[in-house]
Design an enzyme around this catalytic site. Structure first.
Site, short mmCIF file in Angstrom:
data_model
loop_
_atom_site.label_atom_id
_atom_site.label_comp_id
_atom_site.label_asym_id
_atom_site.label_seq_id
_atom_site.Cartn_x
_atom_site.Cartn_y
_atom_site.Cartn_z
N HIS A 256 18.49 -12.36 -26.37
CA HIS A 256 18.90 -13.74 -26.10
C HIS A 256 20.38 -13.77 -25.78
O HIS A 256 21.15 -12.96 -26.31
CB HIS A 256 18.61 -14.63 -27.32
CG HIS A 256 18.62 -16.08 -26.99
ND1 HIS A 256 19.76 -16.84 -27.00
CD2 HIS A 256 17.61 -16.90 -26.59
CE1 HIS A 256 19.46 -18.07 -26.63
NE2 HIS A 256 18.16 -18.13 -26.37
N GLU A 314 10.15 -17.02 -27.13
CA GLU A 314 8.97 -16.86 -26.28
C GLU A 314 7.87 -16.04 -26.96
O GLU A 314 6.70 -16.17 -26.61
CB GLU A 314 9.34 -16.18 -24.95
CG GLU A 314 10.49 -16.80 -24.22
CD GLU A 314 10.17 -18.15 -23.62
OE1 GLU A 314 9.26 -18.83 -24.11
OE2 GLU A 314 10.83 -18.53 -22.64
N1 COA Z 1 14.34 -5.41 -23.21
C1 COA Z 1 15.07 -4.31 -22.90
N2 COA Z 1 16.40 -4.34 -22.67
C2 COA Z 1 17.00 -5.53 -22.78
C3 COA Z 1 16.31 -6.71 -23.10
C4 COA Z 1 14.93 -6.61 -23.34
N3 COA Z 1 14.20 -7.68 -23.66
N4 COA Z 1 17.18 -7.74 -23.13
C5 COA Z 1 18.38 -7.24 -22.81
N5 COA Z 1 18.28 -5.90 -22.60
C6 COA Z 1 19.38 -4.99 -22.25
C7 COA Z 1 19.75 -5.18 -20.80
O1 COA Z 1 19.02 -4.31 -19.97
C8 COA Z 1 21.21 -4.90 -20.80
O2 COA Z 1 21.37 -3.50 -20.73
P1 COA Z 1 22.53 -2.85 -19.80
O3 COA Z 1 23.81 -3.35 -20.44
O4 COA Z 1 22.29 -1.40 -19.94
O5 COA Z 1 22.32 -3.41 -18.44
C9 COA Z 1 21.68 -5.36 -22.18
O6 COA Z 1 20.53 -5.36 -23.01
C10 COA Z 1 22.28 -6.76 -22.14
O7 COA Z 1 21.40 -7.62 -21.43
P2 COA Z 1 21.85 -8.85 -20.54
O8 COA Z 1 20.86 -9.03 -19.44
O9 COA Z 1 23.29 -8.72 -20.20
O10 COA Z 1 21.71 -10.02 -21.57
P3 COA Z 1 21.69 -11.53 -21.20
O11 COA Z 1 22.40 -12.25 -22.27
O12 COA Z 1 22.13 -11.77 -19.80
O13 COA Z 1 20.13 -11.80 -21.22
C11 COA Z 1 17.92 -12.33 -21.70
C12 COA Z 1 19.40 -12.44 -22.16
C13 COA Z 1 17.07 -13.25 -22.56
C14 COA Z 1 17.81 -12.77 -20.25
C15 COA Z 1 17.44 -10.88 -21.85
O14 COA Z 1 17.56 -10.48 -23.19
C16 COA Z 1 16.03 -10.66 -21.32
O15 COA Z 1 15.85 -10.43 -20.13
N6 COA Z 1 14.99 -10.71 -22.21
C17 COA Z 1 13.63 -10.57 -21.78
C18 COA Z 1 13.12 -11.85 -21.14
C19 COA Z 1 12.89 -12.96 -22.15
O16 COA Z 1 12.34 -12.76 -23.22
N7 COA Z 1 13.33 -14.16 -21.77
C20 COA Z 1 13.18 -15.34 -22.60
C21 COA Z 1 14.51 -15.79 -23.11
S1 COA Z 1 14.37 -17.04 -24.34
#
Ligand code: COA
Length: 377
Positions: A256, A314
């Site tokens: 998140h 979720e």
């Molecule tokens: N599974 C695997 N790796 C994950 C991950 C997950 N669910 N969520 C984040 N990461 C990793 C990313 O790949 C990133 O790695 P990197 O630095 O090597 O590129 C790191 O953790 C940071 O992620 P980032 O995308 O910068 O975090 P964010 O704050 O932009 O994203 C979310 C938050 C929710 C978009 C992200 O955690 C995600 O995509 N989760 C899965 C989708 C989901 O459940 N969405 C519903 C949200 S309520």
């Protein structure tokens, strides 16, 4: 501004004051309209929660009934909107596309233009749009809304054509309360940007639906359910998670932008789901989900030791909505049905003390090109 100063994704940037919800991402707390989520979610009707967001206080019994019946009187859609939803269903467009199309038409035929009544209309009509689309997708005729039912129960009624059991209606209502508002999430921000131009709340709702659609925001619970079903069948959550991580995929339902601990909404929804499943549902499915959560959190800790990736909202949304009989294809649209309350409350709040939201960008393109006529390129 140097490139390194760009606040990518606006992370950590504060652009509004709100009295609607408070999030503490380190402690895992969520307060809605002054109430800790756990207290509000299972007690309030959805109508009470929306009243709270709009008025900043709980209604008394007469006010609640007046508000409930006012919303209930705004549920119907006209034949022209039905035709669009029928077409969307025939073309097998996703439910969120249908909701966007229906949202855009929400003020058709209402003859009202003040933001508060338009906001009520948006909230009232969203379940009708989603249920009408779904009925057409199933090759069935839509079911007319019933004014005597609460928001949550009426949604299930319009989906199934049967009055829901109280446990199902309560499960949906707890869900609707749980995800109604969540600070300045991406779709709420969209809504506030739209009304900040002194546009209208129906446009704000339409933009917000488009923003919610993406898998990084509201599009995750459908894939989570697929994951849950896959591990339930295989009985091998460890292998499943590892395979995804090895393929460079994200594990849906985890991580998140704000929370560094387990999302407090996950706790509320997991409790609601547990109650639902243990009371005559598929208890083994729920146990498999809990096991999968444990395995995934552990694997993600190993995968990204410097970034805490915990369960988000979720994950148990998928388990709960599946349990109460909402089809996977409607999970994100059901999220939109709930969040419309937050979008509308934020839109009205933005209008109370508006300033155009207009950030800046850092130009990184060329600056001194000279024009070459097309024949000479
Ligand atoms: N599974 C695997 N790796 C994950 C991950 C997950 N669910 N969520 C984040 N990461 C990793 C990313 O790949 C990133 O790695 P990197 O630095 O090597 O590129 C790191 O953790 C940071 O992620 P980032 O995308 O910068 O975090 P964010 O704050 O932009 O994203 C979310 C938050 C929710 C978009 C992200 O955690 C995600 O995509 N989760 C899965 C989708 C989901 O459940 N969405 C519903 C949200 S309520």
């Amino acid at each position: 501004m140097a490139d390194s100063d760009v606040a990518r994704g606006l992370e950590g940037i504060t652009v509004a004051e709100t009295r609607l919800s408070y999030i503490d991402g380190e402690e895992g707390q969520l307060v809605i309209g002054g109430f800790p989520l756990a207290e509000l979610a299972g007690n309030a009707t959805y109508e009470e929660t929306v009243f709270l967001l709009f008025e900043d206080r709980l209604p008394d019994a007469d006010e609640l009934e007046a508000f409930r019946s006012d919303l209930a009187g705004r549920r119907e859609i006209g034949e022209e909107v039905r035709a669009v939803l029928r077409q969307a269903a025939e073309e097998e467009k996703p439910a969120m596309d249908a909701l966007r199309m229906g949202a855009a038409a929400a003020n058709l035929g209402t003859g009202e233009e003040d933001p508060e009544t338009d906001a009520r209309r948006v909230i009232a009509v969203f379940p009708t749009i989603v249920a009408t689309y779904w009925r057409y997708r199933q090759g069935e005729e839509p079911v007319e809304p019933r004014e005597d039912l609460r928001h949550a129960a009426n949604y299930l009624w319009m989906l199934n054509g049967e009055e829901p059991a109280e446990a199902e209606a309560r499960g949906v209502e707890t869900y609707l309360n749980t995800v109604v508002d969540h600070g300045l999430n991406a779709s709420t921000f969209s809504a506030r940007v739209v009304v900040s131009t002194e546009s209208d709340v129906v446009s704000a709702a339409t933009a917000a639906v488009g923003t919610l659609k993406g898998p990084l925001h509201g599009g995750a619970p459908g894939p989570v359910l697929q994951d849950l079903q896959a591990v339930y069948e295989s009985g091998d959550p460890e292998g499943y998670v590892q395979e995804k991580l090895d393929a460079g995929e994200r594990i849906m339902g985890f991580g998140h932008r704000v929370y560094r601990v387990r999302d407090p909404r996950a706790a509320v929804l997991s409790e609601a789901a547990e109650q639902f499943y243990s009371d005559g549902g598929d208890a083994e499915f729920f146990e498999a989900a809990e096991r999968y959560e444990e395995v995934a959190v552990e694997a993600l800790e190993e995968h990204k030791p410097d970034r805490r990736l915990e369960t988000n909202v979720e994950f148990y949304t998928a388990a709960l909505l599946h349990g109460v009989g909402i089809p996977r294809e409607l999970f994100t649209a059901t999220f939109g049905i709930s969040r419309s309350g937050g979008w509308m409350a934020h839109s009205l709040e933005q209008l109370e003390d508006n300033r155009l939201i207009r950030p800046t960008s850092n130009y990184v393109g060329e600056r001194d090109r000279s024009w070459t006529p097309v024949a000479q390129r």
